[in-house]
Design a protein around this motif. Sequence first.
Motif, PDB file in Angstrom:
ATOM      1  N   LEU A  87     -32.462 -14.210 -13.972  1.00 46.80           N
ATOM      2  CA  LEU A  87     -32.652 -15.392 -13.139  1.00 46.80           C
ATOM      3  C   LEU A  87     -31.483 -16.379 -13.132  1.00 46.80           C
ATOM      4  N   PRO A  92     -34.423 -18.492  -7.525  1.00 44.86           N
ATOM      5  CA  PRO A  92     -35.793 -17.978  -7.613  1.00 44.86           C
ATOM      6  C   PRO A  92     -36.422 -17.705  -6.243  1.00 44.86           C
ATOM      7  N   ARG A 116     -33.161 -13.688 -18.911  1.00 37.04           N
ATOM      8  CA  ARG A 116     -32.385 -14.921 -18.966  1.00 37.04           C
ATOM      9  C   ARG A 116     -30.904 -14.707 -19.206  1.00 37.04           C
ATOM     10  N   ARG A 130     -24.139 -19.250  -9.291  1.00 37.76           N
ATOM     11  CA  ARG A 130     -25.471 -19.819  -9.506  1.00 37.76           C
ATOM     12  C   ARG A 130     -25.410 -21.237 -10.064  1.00 37.76           C
ATOM     13  N   ALA A 133     -27.316 -23.104 -13.630  1.00 35.41           N
ATOM     14  CA  ALA A 133     -28.488 -22.428 -14.193  1.00 35.41           C
ATOM     15  C   ALA A 133     -28.109 -21.731 -15.488  1.00 35.41           C
ATOM     16  N   ASP A 137     -33.155 -22.621 -18.734  1.00 28.72           N
ATOM     17  CA  ASP A 137     -33.918 -22.942 -17.528  1.00 28.72           C
ATOM     18  C   ASP A 137     -34.932 -21.859 -17.159  1.00 28.72           C
ATOM     19  N   GLN A 141     -37.644 -21.476 -13.950  1.00 28.87           N
ATOM     20  CA  GLN A 141     -37.292 -20.516 -12.903  1.00 28.87           C
ATOM     21  C   GLN A 141     -38.400 -19.486 -12.704  1.00 28.87           C
ATOM     22  N   GLU A 144     -41.205 -21.043 -10.856  1.00 23.29           N
ATOM     23  CA  GLU A 144     -40.869 -21.174  -9.436  1.00 23.29           C
ATOM     24  C   GLU A 144     -41.066 -19.848  -8.700  1.00 23.29           C
TER      25      GLU A 144
END
Length: 175
Positions: A87, A92, A116, A130, A133, A137, A141, A144
């Motif tokens: 992610l 997301p 992650r 990105r 991020a 996080d 994420q 979401e």
Amino acid sequence: MTMNTLRDTRLSLLNLVPIRHGEGAATEALHETMELAVAAEEFGYHHYWIAEHHNMNAVASSATSLLIGQVAAATERIKVGSGGIMLPNHAPYVVAEQFGTLASLYPGRIDLGLGRAPGTDPWTARALRRGDATAKDLPAQVAEVRRYLAPGTPTQRVRAIPGQNTNVPLFRAVG
């Protein structure tokens, strides 16, 4: 282990889509991925997952969701998914749209493993663009992504279409 236990065991396969050295090897690796998926289905495997990796000479799984779609098209029953999508590399919303599309095309057969780790070196991570991020996080994420794949609400302004109400199963990937 008894025969009944063995028969009830669900086997899964994680493919990094390895590239052998040589001209045309990446193309061969992609075709071999499809062949392996078909064989895994024939042998009764339950899941076939593809891992996301970028900028690696020996791995051809950078376009993970595209490969998942190809594997799902080449097979009939096996569940296909990511092992996993990292992610920090992706919005997301886009992940929900991609996997919602796959789930709409192949109902009940798509899994979404989320992780992650950046899945690459710092230079390639920057190229993935990105922003800020990070691994910390991840819980937000994942929440979401889950919201975009869930049934919509009357006040929801942004919807993943396709994706909304597909409830693609989420798994925690290592990394």
